[in-house]
Design an enzyme around this catalytic site. Structure first.
Site, PDB file in Angstrom:
ATOM      1  N   HIS A  28     -57.471 -89.544  20.204  1.00  0.00           N
ATOM      2  CA  HIS A  28     -56.072 -89.714  19.809  1.00  0.00           C
ATOM      3  C   HIS A  28     -55.687 -91.189  19.803  1.00  0.00           C
ATOM      4  CE1 HIS A  28     -54.358 -85.431  20.725  1.00  0.00           C
ATOM      5  NE2 HIS A  28     -55.573 -85.370  20.197  1.00  0.00           N
ATOM      6  N   TYR A 141     -53.866 -76.991  28.762  1.00  0.00           N
ATOM      7  CA  TYR A 141     -54.709 -77.492  27.664  1.00  0.00           C
ATOM      8  C   TYR A 141     -55.422 -78.748  28.152  1.00  0.00           C
ATOM      9  CZ  TYR A 141     -55.829 -77.816  22.650  1.00  0.00           C
ATOM     10  OH  TYR A 141     -56.462 -77.828  21.428  1.00  0.00           O
ATOM     11  N   LYS A 185     -60.728 -78.399  25.495  1.00  0.00           N
ATOM     12  CA  LYS A 185     -61.111 -78.977  24.207  1.00  0.00           C
ATOM     13  C   LYS A 185     -62.516 -79.552  24.348  1.00  0.00           C
ATOM     14  CE  LYS A 185     -58.875 -79.578  20.945  1.00  0.00           C
ATOM     15  NZ  LYS A 185     -58.721 -78.726  19.732  1.00  0.00           N
ATOM     16  N   PRO A 214     -64.914 -75.922  20.808  1.00  0.00           N
ATOM     17  CA  PRO A 214     -65.744 -77.031  20.323  1.00  0.00           C
ATOM     18  C   PRO A 214     -65.337 -77.594  18.968  1.00  0.00           C
ATOM     19  CG  PRO A 214     -67.093 -75.177  21.082  1.00  0.00           C
ATOM     20  CD  PRO A 214     -65.692 -74.672  20.923  1.00  0.00           C
ATOM     21  N   HIS A 312     -51.736 -71.897  18.071  1.00  0.00           N
ATOM     22  CA  HIS A 312     -52.351 -73.213  18.140  1.00  0.00           C
ATOM     23  C   HIS A 312     -51.257 -74.265  18.343  1.00  0.00           C
ATOM     24  CE1 HIS A 312     -53.227 -76.835  15.558  1.00  0.00           C
ATOM     25  NE2 HIS A 312     -54.247 -76.901  16.369  1.00  0.00           N
ATOM     26  N   ASN A 314     -50.402 -78.795  18.332  1.00  0.00           N
ATOM     27  CA  ASN A 314     -50.778 -80.188  18.178  1.00  0.00           C
ATOM     28  C   ASN A 314     -49.791 -81.012  18.987  1.00  0.00           C
ATOM     29  OD1 ASN A 314     -51.776 -82.717  17.048  1.00  0.00           O
ATOM     30  ND2 ASN A 314     -52.598 -81.477  15.380  1.00  0.00           N
ATOM     31  N   HIS A 341     -49.660 -78.918  23.621  1.00  0.00           N
ATOM     32  CA  HIS A 341     -49.946 -80.272  24.088  1.00  0.00           C
ATOM     33  C   HIS A 341     -48.773 -80.843  24.885  1.00  0.00           C
ATOM     34  CE1 HIS A 341     -52.998 -79.998  20.949  1.00  0.00           C
ATOM     35  NE2 HIS A 341     -53.415 -81.220  21.170  1.00  0.00           N
ATOM     36  N   ARG A 394     -53.031 -89.870  10.854  1.00  0.00           N
ATOM     37  CA  ARG A 394     -53.848 -89.731  12.056  1.00  0.00           C
ATOM     38  C   ARG A 394     -55.288 -90.099  11.738  1.00  0.00           C
ATOM     39  NH1 ARG A 394     -54.404 -84.204  15.739  1.00  0.00           N
ATOM     40  NH2 ARG A 394     -56.263 -84.838  16.907  1.00  0.00           N
TER      41      ARG A 394
END
Length: 414
Positions: A28, A141, A185, A214, A312, A314, A341, A394
């Site tokens: 990140h 997470y 992760k 993965p 999911h 982000n 997150h 990103r």
């Protein structure tokens, strides 16, 4: 209630600090990019949305906005039709080429729902079918991470690259927020090391549901090799290898449900997934499925076909988390604790600061619509971050090479 019609659609890109978290695509960047969407009606009601902060999405929403003036906030068909007319091309992002159209629709659609909820004085979950739970469970997470961003001092999480450090990270998550399920992760270190990390987590938290992701970083052969160690260890295995057919080869050899947020991310992916029996758990994301209604449609498809369902995440702010929470509260067949997150983010763009996570859960926000209010001062500050940081998309790969110069992106990698 008067007929709520759109007078204006505004999008403001923001950037906020993000730790050096690792994934199969790299690391990140120091700032994560998001955008805040406002749909203002002709009688002054303002609905809020939150989406990605990439330049192409911002430009697409700006191009769509004029065509939405005069459209009723309930007219989702018109939203899709006008988006199809104005949105061209795809995004180049974390999963390669990503469909731009549903992401643009989702960005505006949530704000339309929020405006409707505010006008009706009803929480958004009521408009999505009714609340079946008052609080929504999320998972811890976990990420491998560097001690700090390149050229910067270590952050207060420090380095996490060993099983022992991973357990310490998990302890902090669980002590602070009370999570029950734990997600790792993966796809960064050799699989042997990552599975050793999972086993260390199992030893420390013997009752916690575990899962590993993965990100398509393992070959089919590598995944099959390690299946015996994963049997009985994880509640699901997320995107171990590349593609529907590759993951179907894995699913045929194990009773562990395979989950995905990479290879079933649009309605056209569902028929081949069912044909090949590749993934038995779909990790939905209203940001890229096309919004809240599309996500409820997906939930019904999963119910009919007996697929597991979760969400999911982000890097996101409280508007996105509130939308996820309302959606999850109105989804009866939510099978697993959702991803978020949110604990990794230290800033916020809503009044009152960050939404609370207690006992691993987020309570459905009180109040009409999403139940959150935009902090205008925070919006201005975070927009200044966006302008100053200079990022327009990103790029985990370039950031990773600032730490490991010889690193190259591959999928599968191991």
């Amino acid at each position: 209630m008067t007929d709520l019609r759109i007078a204006d659609v505004r999008i403001t890109p923001i950037a906020f600090r993000d730790p050096p978290l690792l994934n199969n695509a790299g690391c990140h960047q120091p700032f994560a990019l998001r955008s805040i969407i406002e749909v203002e009606t002709e009688d002054g009601v303002i609905g809020l949305g939150e989406s990605y902060g990439t330049k192409k999405l911002i430009e697409a929403v700006e191009a769509l906005a004029p065509g939405l003036r005069g459209v009723a906030v309930t007219d989702l068909n018109a939203l899709w039709a006008k988006a199809r007319e104005s949105v061209v091309g795809n995004l180049t992002g974390y999963m390669g080429q990503e469909a731009l159209l549903p992401r643009v629709v989702a960005a505006v659609e949530v704000a339309m729902w929020d405006a409707l909820g505010k006008a009706l004085d009803r929480p958004l979950c009521d408009l999505l079918g009714g609340k079946v739970r008052t609080k929504v469970p999320f998972s811890a997470y976990l990420f491998y991470k560097f001690a700090g961003h390149a050229g910067e001092e270590p952050d207060d999480w420090g380095e996490v690259l060993t099983p022992e450090q991973l357990v310490g990270e998990a302890e902090r998550f669980i002590d602070t927020w009370g999570f029950e399920a734990i997600k790792l992760k993966a796809g960064i270190l050799p699989p042997e090391e990552e599975i050793a990390g999972l086993e260390a987590l199992r030893a420390r938290f013997p009752k916690a549901p575990l899962r590993i992701d993965p990100n398509g970083g393992w070959t089919v052969e590598t995944t099959l090799k390690y299946l015996p160690r994963l049997e009985g260890l994880v509640e699901y295995l997320e995107d171990p290898t590349v593609g529907i057919e590759g993951n179907a080869r894995v699913q045929a050899r194990t009773g562990i449900p395979l989950a995905t947020n990479m290879y079933v991310v649009a309605q056209e992916h569902l028929p081949p997934n069912m044909k090949h029996d590749a993934f038995r758990v779909i990790l939905s994301d209203h940001h890229y499925w096309g919004g809240l209604k599309a996500s409820r449609d997906l939930a019904e498809i999963c119910r009919i076909w007996g697929l597991g369902l979760s969400m999911h995440s982000n890097s996101h702010m409280g508007i996105s988390l509130a939308a996820m929470t309302h959606l999850a509260a109105a989804t009866p067949n939510l099978s697993y604790d959702c991803d978020t997150h949110y604990p990794w983010q230290t800033d916020e763009v809503i009044e009152g600061g960050k939404l609370r996570i207690e006992g691993g859960c987020v309570r459905v926000p009180d109040g009409p619509g999403l139940g959150v209010t935009l902090d205008r001062d925070a919006l201005k500050r975070l927009h200044r971050n966006y302008v100053a940081c200079g990022y327009t998309h990103r790029d985990d790969e370039t950031e990773m090479r600032r730490h490991w110069p010889d690193w190259t992106f591959e999928r599968p990698k191991f």
